[in-house]
Design a protein around this motif. Structure first.
Motif, PDB file in Angstrom:
ATOM      1  N   ALA A   9       0.816  -1.214   0.000  1.00 60.93           N
ATOM      2  CA  ALA A   9       0.000   0.000   0.000  1.00 60.93           C
ATOM      3  C   ALA A   9       0.847   1.259   0.000  1.00 60.93           C
ATOM      4  N   SER A  10       2.013   1.221   0.619  1.00 63.09           N
ATOM      5  CA  SER A  10       2.877   2.397   0.676  1.00 63.09           C
ATOM      6  C   SER A  10       3.296   2.844  -0.716  1.00 63.09           C
ATOM      7  N   PHE A  11       3.348   1.907  -1.674  1.00 63.04           N
ATOM      8  CA  PHE A  11       3.671   2.229  -3.068  1.00 63.04           C
ATOM      9  C   PHE A  11       2.415   2.637  -3.820  1.00 63.04           C
ATOM     10  N   LYS A  12       1.349   1.879  -3.682  1.00 66.32           N
ATOM     11  CA  LYS A  12       0.140   2.111  -4.468  1.00 66.32           C
ATOM     12  C   LYS A  12      -0.573   3.401  -4.096  1.00 66.32           C
ATOM     13  N   GLU A  13      -0.389   3.896  -2.875  1.00 60.64           N
ATOM     14  CA  GLU A  13      -1.115   5.087  -2.451  1.00 60.64           C
ATOM     15  C   GLU A  13      -0.639   6.353  -3.164  1.00 60.64           C
ATOM     16  N   GLN A  14       0.497   6.275  -3.855  1.00 63.84           N
ATOM     17  CA  GLN A  14       0.978   7.417  -4.615  1.00 63.84           C
ATOM     18  C   GLN A  14       0.256   7.457  -5.950  1.00 63.84           C
ATOM     19  N   LYS A  15      -0.672   8.400  -6.099  1.00 65.08           N
ATOM     20  CA  LYS A  15      -1.435   8.519  -7.336  1.00 65.08           C
ATOM     21  C   LYS A  15      -1.322   9.939  -7.868  1.00 65.08           C
ATOM     22  N   VAL A  16      -1.760  10.123  -9.099  1.00 60.97           N
ATOM     23  CA  VAL A  16      -1.735  11.446  -9.710  1.00 60.97           C
ATOM     24  C   VAL A  16      -3.109  11.771 -10.247  1.00 60.97           C
ATOM     25  N   ALA A  73       6.973   7.158  -4.791  1.00 63.62           N
ATOM     26  CA  ALA A  73       6.423   5.832  -4.544  1.00 63.62           C
ATOM     27  C   ALA A  73       7.497   4.861  -4.061  1.00 63.62           C
ATOM     28  N   PHE A  74       8.663   4.884  -4.713  1.00 65.12           N
ATOM     29  CA  PHE A  74       9.725   3.969  -4.298  1.00 65.12           C
ATOM     30  C   PHE A  74      10.333   4.377  -2.957  1.00 65.12           C
ATOM     31  N   GLU A  75      10.431   5.668  -2.690  1.00 62.60           N
ATOM     32  CA  GLU A  75      10.913   6.105  -1.377  1.00 62.60           C
ATOM     33  C   GLU A  75       9.937   5.694  -0.284  1.00 62.60           C
ATOM     34  N   SER A  76       8.638   5.798  -0.588  1.00 59.44           N
ATOM     35  CA  SER A  76       7.625   5.397   0.392  1.00 59.44           C
ATOM     36  C   SER A  76       7.694   3.899   0.663  1.00 59.44           C
ATOM     37  N   TRP A  77       7.838   3.093  -0.388  1.00 58.74           N
ATOM     38  CA  TRP A  77       7.964   1.636  -0.238  1.00 58.74           C
ATOM     39  C   TRP A  77       9.212   1.313   0.587  1.00 58.74           C
ATOM     40  N   ASN A  78      10.325   1.925   0.246  1.00 54.28           N
ATOM     41  CA  ASN A  78      11.572   1.683   0.961  1.00 54.28           C
ATOM     42  C   ASN A  78      11.463   2.106   2.423  1.00 54.28           C
ATOM     43  N   SER A  79      10.818   3.238   2.665  1.00 53.45           N
ATOM     44  CA  SER A  79      10.667   3.736   4.031  1.00 53.45           C
ATOM     45  C   SER A  79       9.750   2.853   4.867  1.00 53.45           C
ATOM     46  N   SER A  80       8.770   2.207   4.217  1.00 53.40           N
ATOM     47  CA  SER A  80       7.836   1.374   4.972  1.00 53.40           C
ATOM     48  C   SER A  80       8.521   0.169   5.602  1.00 53.40           C
ATOM     49  N   ASN A 112      13.444  -1.401  15.723  1.00 51.57           N
ATOM     50  CA  ASN A 112      12.516  -2.239  14.969  1.00 51.57           C
ATOM     51  C   ASN A 112      11.069  -1.949  15.314  1.00 51.57           C
ATOM     52  N   ALA A 113      10.820  -1.529  16.546  1.00 55.53           N
ATOM     53  CA  ALA A 113       9.455  -1.270  16.976  1.00 55.53           C
ATOM     54  C   ALA A 113       8.815  -0.131  16.189  1.00 55.53           C
ATOM     55  N   GLU A 114       9.628   0.733  15.592  1.00 53.09           N
ATOM     56  CA  GLU A 114       9.108   1.890  14.876  1.00 53.09           C
ATOM     57  C   GLU A 114       9.073   1.702  13.366  1.00 53.09           C
ATOM     58  N   HIS A 115       9.316   0.475  12.895  1.00 49.98           N
ATOM     59  CA  HIS A 115       9.420   0.275  11.461  1.00 49.98           C
ATOM     60  C   HIS A 115       8.082   0.139  10.760  1.00 49.98           C
ATOM     61  N   GLY A 116       7.010   0.086  11.498  1.00 51.05           N
ATOM     62  CA  GLY A 116       5.703   0.083  10.869  1.00 51.05           C
ATOM     63  C   GLY A 116       5.182  -1.309  10.576  1.00 51.05           C
ATOM     64  N   ALA A 134       6.941  -3.792   7.927  1.00 51.96           N
ATOM     65  CA  ALA A 134       8.164  -4.480   8.320  1.00 51.96           C
ATOM     66  C   ALA A 134       7.895  -5.630   9.279  1.00 51.96           C
ATOM     67  N   LYS A 135       6.725  -5.675   9.885  1.00 52.81           N
ATOM     68  CA  LYS A 135       6.429  -6.735  10.844  1.00 52.81           C
ATOM     69  C   LYS A 135       6.118  -8.054  10.132  1.00 52.81           C
ATOM     70  N   LEU A 136       5.543  -7.982   8.955  1.00 53.22           N
ATOM     71  CA  LEU A 136       5.164  -9.174   8.205  1.00 53.22           C
ATOM     72  C   LEU A 136       5.890  -9.146   6.862  1.00 53.22           C
ATOM     73  N   ILE A 137       6.713 -10.162   6.607  1.00 56.08           N
ATOM     74  CA  ILE A 137       7.567 -10.140   5.425  1.00 56.08           C
ATOM     75  C   ILE A 137       6.756 -10.068   4.141  1.00 56.08           C
ATOM     76  N   ASN A 138       5.589 -10.716   4.106  1.00 57.31           N
ATOM     77  CA  ASN A 138       4.793 -10.712   2.880  1.00 57.31           C
ATOM     78  C   ASN A 138       4.122  -9.371   2.608  1.00 57.31           C
ATOM     79  N   GLU A 139       4.183  -8.448   3.579  1.00 59.56           N
ATOM     80  CA  GLU A 139       3.546  -7.150   3.411  1.00 59.56           C
ATOM     81  C   GLU A 139       4.399  -6.171   2.618  1.00 59.56           C
ATOM     82  N   TYR A 140       5.680  -6.439   2.433  1.00 61.05           N
ATOM     83  CA  TYR A 140       6.509  -5.470   1.711  1.00 61.05           C
ATOM     84  C   TYR A 140       7.186  -6.053   0.475  1.00 61.05           C
ATOM     85  N   VAL A 141       6.805  -7.268   0.075  1.00 58.58           N
ATOM     86  CA  VAL A 141       7.369  -7.851  -1.146  1.00 58.58           C
ATOM     87  C   VAL A 141       6.314  -7.875  -2.246  1.00 58.58           C
TER      88      VAL A 141
END
Length: 227
Positions: free
Chosen positions: A31-38, A118-125, A134-138, A141-148
Motif C-alpha cells: 500500500a505504501s507504493f500504491k497510495e501514490q497517485k496522480v 512511490a519507491f521512497e515510500s515503499w523503501n521507508s515502509s 525495529n518497533a518503529e518500522h511500521g 516491516a512486521k510481516l515479510i509478505n507485506e513489503y514484497v
C-alpha cells in the motif's frame, strides 16, 4: 562455412531481438507504493485522485506510470555456484547452490515526482528514515509478505508480441539511488536507479513461434512447477 553471409542471414531468421523492446510490471505492490497517485492535471495526489491515459482509458495509478517511466532494466542472469572437489591432486567441479544477483531498473522522473515518491515510500515502509528501532518500522516491516511484490519483466517482438517473460518472486526495492543535480545539466530528464532483492525468478522456455500468440506469465508458471 563460417564466412558465408547468406548462411548467417538464414539463421538470423527474425532479424534479431531488440533490447529496447521491454516492459516491467509491478504486481500487487504494498500500500505504501500504491497510495501514490496522480490526478489529471499531473499533480501528486491522494488515493482518490486518478489519471486517465490512452493505455487505460478509465483508471491508472503509479503501477502503470512506472511501466511507462522505466527507461532501462536488466534481463535477469542465471548463476550457479561451484564446488571444487579434490581427488589425487586434481579437482573436478560440482554444481553448487543457485545464487541470484540484484536486479536493477532505471526510471525517468517527472515533475510530480510520483515514481520517486512511490519507491521512497515503499523503501521507508520497511525501515523508517527517522527511527532506529525495529518497533518503529511500521506494519509492513512486521510481516515479510507485506513489503514484497512480484515483478514481471516482459520482452516484446518488433511486432509487439511478448516473446519472453521473467517473474521475479518476492522482490523489494532496497536501494533508491541518489540523483546528481547540476546547473550544467541542460537538455536532460532526471533519472534514478532502483536496486531490488528477490528470492528467485521463473521464466518461460517456450520459444515464440511468430504465430501471433504471446508468451505469457502462465507459461512461466506452468514450466517451473516443483513436482
Amino acid at each position: 562455412m563460417p564466412f558465408n553471409a547468406n548462411s548467417f542471414r538464414a539463421n538470423l531468421r527474425y532479424g534479431g531481438a531488440r533490447p529496447n523492446m521491454f516492459e516491467i510490471i509491478i504486481v500487487n505492490p504494498p500500500a505504501s507504493f500504491k497510495e501514490q497517485k496522480v490526478n489529471a492535471a499531473g499533480k501528486a495526489g491522494n488515493a482518490s485522485q486518478q489519471l486517465t491515459t490512452s493505455r487505460n482509458p478509465t483508471v491508472t495509478d503509479v503501477i502503470s506510470v512506472t511501466s511507462y517511466m522505466c527507461n532501462s532494466a536488466d534481463m535477469p542472469g542465471s548463476v550457479i555456484g561451484t564446488i571444487p572437489v579434490a581427488y589425487f591432486g586434481r579437482f573436478i567441479n560440482v554444481a553448487g547452490d543457485r545464487m541470484y544477483d540484484d536486479w536493477n531498473c532505471t526510471l525517468y522522473t517527472d515533475e510530480d515526482m510520483i515514481t520517486r515518491n512511490a519507491f521512497e515510500s515503499w523503501n521507508s515502509s520497511m525501515a523508517y528514515h527517522n527511527y532506529d528501532t525495529n518497533a518503529e518500522h511500521g506494519d509492513n516491516a512486521k510481516l515479510i509478505n507485506e513489503y514484497v511484490s512480484d515483478v514481471w519483466v516482459q520482452h516484446y517482438t518488433k511486432t509487439g508480441k511478448i516473446d519472453k517473460v521473467y517473474i521475479l518472486k518476492n522482490a523489494f526495492p532496497y536501494v533508491v539511488s541518489p540523483v546528481q543535480m547540476s546547473w550544467q545539466a541542460n537538455d536532460q530528464i532526471m533519472m534514478f536507479q532502483v536496486t531490488w532483492k528477490y528470492d528467485y525468478f521463473i521464466t518461460s522456455y517456450t520459444p515464440y513461434g511468430h504465430n501471433g500468440t504471446n508468451v505469457s506469465n502462465t507459461d512461466a508458471e506452468s514450466q517451473n512447477k516443483f513436482e
